[in-house]
Design a protein around this motif. Structure first.
Motif, PDB file in Angstrom:
ATOM      1  N   LEU A 113       2.647  -3.646   7.401  1.00 29.13           N
ATOM      2  CA  LEU A 113       1.419  -4.092   6.745  1.00 29.13           C
ATOM      3  C   LEU A 113       1.171  -5.579   6.980  1.00 29.13           C
ATOM      4  N   ASP A 114       2.239  -6.362   7.084  1.00 36.74           N
ATOM      5  CA  ASP A 114       2.087  -7.792   7.427  1.00 36.74           C
ATOM      6  C   ASP A 114       1.355  -7.943   8.756  1.00 36.74           C
ATOM      7  N   ARG A 115       1.757  -7.144   9.739  1.00 31.01           N
ATOM      8  CA  ARG A 115       1.088  -7.208  11.050  1.00 31.01           C
ATOM      9  C   ARG A 115      -0.383  -6.848  10.927  1.00 31.01           C
ATOM     10  N   LEU A 116      -0.683  -5.820  10.141  1.00 26.50           N
ATOM     11  CA  LEU A 116      -2.071  -5.394   9.945  1.00 26.50           C
ATOM     12  C   LEU A 116      -2.879  -6.499   9.271  1.00 26.50           C
ATOM     13  N   TRP A 117      -2.340  -7.069   8.222  1.00 31.53           N
ATOM     14  CA  TRP A 117      -3.097  -8.025   7.422  1.00 31.53           C
ATOM     15  C   TRP A 117      -3.060  -9.445   7.968  1.00 31.53           C
ATOM     16  N   SER A 118      -2.279  -9.693   9.011  1.00 25.38           N
ATOM     17  CA  SER A 118      -2.234 -11.042   9.594  1.00 25.38           C
ATOM     18  C   SER A 118      -3.367 -11.268  10.589  1.00 25.38           C
ATOM     19  N   LYS A 119      -4.049 -10.173  10.984  1.00 22.65           N
ATOM     20  CA  LYS A 119      -5.159 -10.284  11.932  1.00 22.65           C
ATOM     21  C   LYS A 119      -6.474 -10.268  11.163  1.00 22.65           C
ATOM     22  N   PRO A 120      -7.487 -10.967  11.657  1.00 19.88           N
ATOM     23  CA  PRO A 120      -8.790 -10.899  10.989  1.00 19.88           C
ATOM     24  C   PRO A 120      -9.272  -9.454  10.917  1.00 19.88           C
ATOM     25  N   GLY A 121      -9.827  -9.076   9.763  1.00 23.71           N
ATOM     26  CA  GLY A 121     -10.219  -7.691   9.528  1.00 23.71           C
ATOM     27  C   GLY A 121     -11.565  -7.296  10.088  1.00 23.71           C
ATOM     28  N   ASN A 122     -12.333  -8.248  10.625  1.00 25.16           N
ATOM     29  CA  ASN A 122     -13.659  -7.942  11.183  1.00 25.16           C
ATOM     30  C   ASN A 122     -14.505  -7.113  10.225  1.00 25.16           C
ATOM     31  N   GLY A 123     -14.478  -7.494   8.947  1.00 30.26           N
ATOM     32  CA  GLY A 123     -15.295  -6.820   7.946  1.00 30.26           C
ATOM     33  C   GLY A 123     -14.642  -5.616   7.291  1.00 30.26           C
ATOM     34  N   VAL A 124     -13.448  -5.238   7.729  1.00 28.46           N
ATOM     35  CA  VAL A 124     -12.738  -4.121   7.117  1.00 28.46           C
ATOM     36  C   VAL A 124     -12.100  -4.615   5.822  1.00 28.46           C
ATOM     37  N   GLN A 125     -12.341  -3.891   4.742  1.00 29.75           N
ATOM     38  CA  GLN A 125     -11.738  -4.240   3.459  1.00 29.75           C
ATOM     39  C   GLN A 125     -10.546  -3.330   3.191  1.00 29.75           C
ATOM     40  N   PHE A 126      -9.518  -3.886   2.569  1.00 24.24           N
ATOM     41  CA  PHE A 126      -8.308  -3.146   2.224  1.00 24.24           C
ATOM     42  C   PHE A 126      -8.066  -3.247   0.727  1.00 24.24           C
ATOM     43  N   SER A 127      -7.741  -2.115   0.111  1.00 20.37           N
ATOM     44  CA  SER A 127      -7.239  -2.134  -1.258  1.00 20.37           C
ATOM     45  C   SER A 127      -5.749  -1.794  -1.163  1.00 20.37           C
ATOM     46  N   LEU A 128      -5.012  -2.054  -2.236  1.00 17.40           N
ATOM     47  CA  LEU A 128      -3.583  -1.772  -2.226  1.00 17.40           C
ATOM     48  C   LEU A 128      -3.183  -1.126  -3.543  1.00 17.40           C
ATOM     49  N   ASP A 129      -2.574   0.059  -3.423  1.00 11.89           N
ATOM     50  CA  ASP A 129      -2.010   0.773  -4.568  1.00 11.89           C
ATOM     51  C   ASP A 129      -0.564   1.089  -4.236  1.00 11.89           C
ATOM     52  N   ILE A 130       0.274   1.117  -5.265  1.00 14.20           N
ATOM     53  CA  ILE A 130       1.633   1.606  -5.048  1.00 14.20           C
ATOM     54  C   ILE A 130       1.738   2.972  -5.696  1.00 14.20           C
ATOM     55  N   LEU A 131       2.595   3.794  -5.125  1.00 14.95           N
ATOM     56  CA  LEU A 131       2.754   5.170  -5.560  1.00 14.95           C
ATOM     57  C   LEU A 131       4.173   5.400  -6.041  1.00 14.95           C
ATOM     58  N   THR A 132       4.278   5.881  -7.260  1.00 10.98           N
ATOM     59  CA  THR A 132       5.551   6.359  -7.795  1.00 10.98           C
ATOM     60  C   THR A 132       5.231   7.732  -8.360  1.00 10.98           C
ATOM     61  N   GLY A 133       5.628   7.989  -9.613  1.00  6.58           N
ATOM     62  CA  GLY A 133       5.198   9.217 -10.265  1.00  6.58           C
ATOM     63  C   GLY A 133       3.712   9.157 -10.582  1.00  6.58           C
ATOM     64  N   ASP A 134       3.159   7.981 -10.581  1.00  4.67           N
ATOM     65  CA  ASP A 134       1.728   7.712 -10.758  1.00  4.67           C
ATOM     66  C   ASP A 134       1.313   6.705  -9.698  1.00  4.67           C
ATOM     67  N   THR A 135       0.016   6.458  -9.614  1.00  2.91           N
ATOM     68  CA  THR A 135      -0.484   5.432  -8.708  1.00  2.91           C
ATOM     69  C   THR A 135      -0.834   4.205  -9.533  1.00  2.91           C
ATOM     70  N   ILE A 136      -0.421   3.040  -9.058  1.00  4.88           N
ATOM     71  CA  ILE A 136      -0.697   1.785  -9.759  1.00  4.88           C
ATOM     72  C   ILE A 136      -1.523   0.900  -8.840  1.00  4.88           C
ATOM     73  N   PRO A 137      -2.789   0.622  -9.223  1.00 10.87           N
ATOM     74  CA  PRO A 137      -3.621  -0.260  -8.399  1.00 10.87           C
ATOM     75  C   PRO A 137      -3.107  -1.698  -8.462  1.00 10.87           C
ATOM     76  N   LEU A 138      -2.950  -2.330  -7.296  1.00 10.77           N
ATOM     77  CA  LEU A 138      -2.525  -3.727  -7.238  1.00 10.77           C
ATOM     78  C   LEU A 138      -3.660  -4.654  -6.818  1.00 10.77           C
ATOM     79  N   MET A 139      -4.436  -4.235  -5.821  1.00  9.84           N
ATOM     80  CA  MET A 139      -5.511  -5.089  -5.300  1.00  9.84           C
ATOM     81  C   MET A 139      -6.762  -4.246  -5.044  1.00  9.84           C
ATOM     82  N   PRO A 140      -7.920  -4.728  -5.525  1.00 10.08           N
ATOM     83  CA  PRO A 140      -9.167  -4.025  -5.205  1.00 10.08           C
ATOM     84  C   PRO A 140      -9.544  -4.293  -3.751  1.00 10.08           C
ATOM     85  N   PRO A 141     -10.510  -3.559  -3.207  1.00 11.01           N
ATOM     86  CA  PRO A 141     -10.902  -3.781  -1.811  1.00 11.01           C
ATOM     87  C   PRO A 141     -11.313  -5.230  -1.548  1.00 11.01           C
TER      88      PRO A 141
END
Length: 188
Positions: A29-57
């Motif tokens: 993911l570091d490699r993915l996020w180290s390059k300019p996204g050219n308008g692509v937005q990323f959100s980040l959730d972690i998954l365990t027994g439930d999903t926990i949102p960490l970052m909105p798009p």
């Protein structure tokens, strides 16, 4: 791109060329996020027994990388991994008719229910939302010891990666299974 990363204790298993599954996920993911996204937005959730949102798009790769480093697998959320509950939770947050995909980074080990049941529930939600899932599997398909987290001495629990479950989810939703050398920035 809704990035969902497995943060269960099994991600601490060091079976990715000497690194833990979590370290391998973070590096990818570091490699993915180290390059300019050219308008692509990323959100980040972690998954365990439930999903926990960490970052909105958003497009702040540095903030996304920092959020990943703030997590220690097994220390947050419910124990284990529930793909059958977590994937529908993420799919439900995606804006209808928005151009979106899910990137799931996981060992594919379902611990809350039978893999077939989890797979069916997740696929039903993905298909209804017309949301393709791209899966990046990590870990060995033979049982590996999970590093201890304060359990009494004895036989440590084991984890077995299940890339087949991830492949069925990906292909059944219109996405695909990704390889570890895949250029994620070019893909998205």
């Amino acid at each position: 791109v809704h990035v969902v990363v497995d943060a269960s204790r099994s991600m601490l298993v060091p079976d990715c060329n000497g690194r833990s599954r979590w370290e391998a996920a973070t590096a990818l993911l570091d490699r993915l996020w180290s390059k300019p996204g050219n308008g692509v937005q990323f959100s980040l959730d972690i998954l365990t027994g439930d999903t926990i949102p960490l970052m909105p798009p958003g497009e702040d790769g540095g903030l996304l990388r920092d959020a990943m480093r703030a997590v220690k697998p097994g220390d947050i959320g419910s124990p284990g991994t529930s793909l059958g509950r977590g994937i529908p939770q993420v799919a439900a947050t995606v804006e209808k008719k928005a151009p979106a995909v899910i990137l799931l980074v996981s060992d594919g080990e379902e611990t809350w229910e039978r893999g077939d049941d989890a797979q069916e529930r997740a696929l039903a939600f993905l298909r209804k939302a017309k949301l393709p899932l791209y899966a990046l599997p990590l870990g060995e398909t033979s049982p590996q010891p999970v590093p201890a987290a304060g359990e009494p001495a004895g036989t440590p629990p084991t984890s077995t990666a299940n890339p087949r479950l991830l492949q069925v989810l990906a292909e059944g939703s219109g996405g695909r299974l990704l390889g570890p050398g895949e250029d994620l920035a070019a893909l998205f």
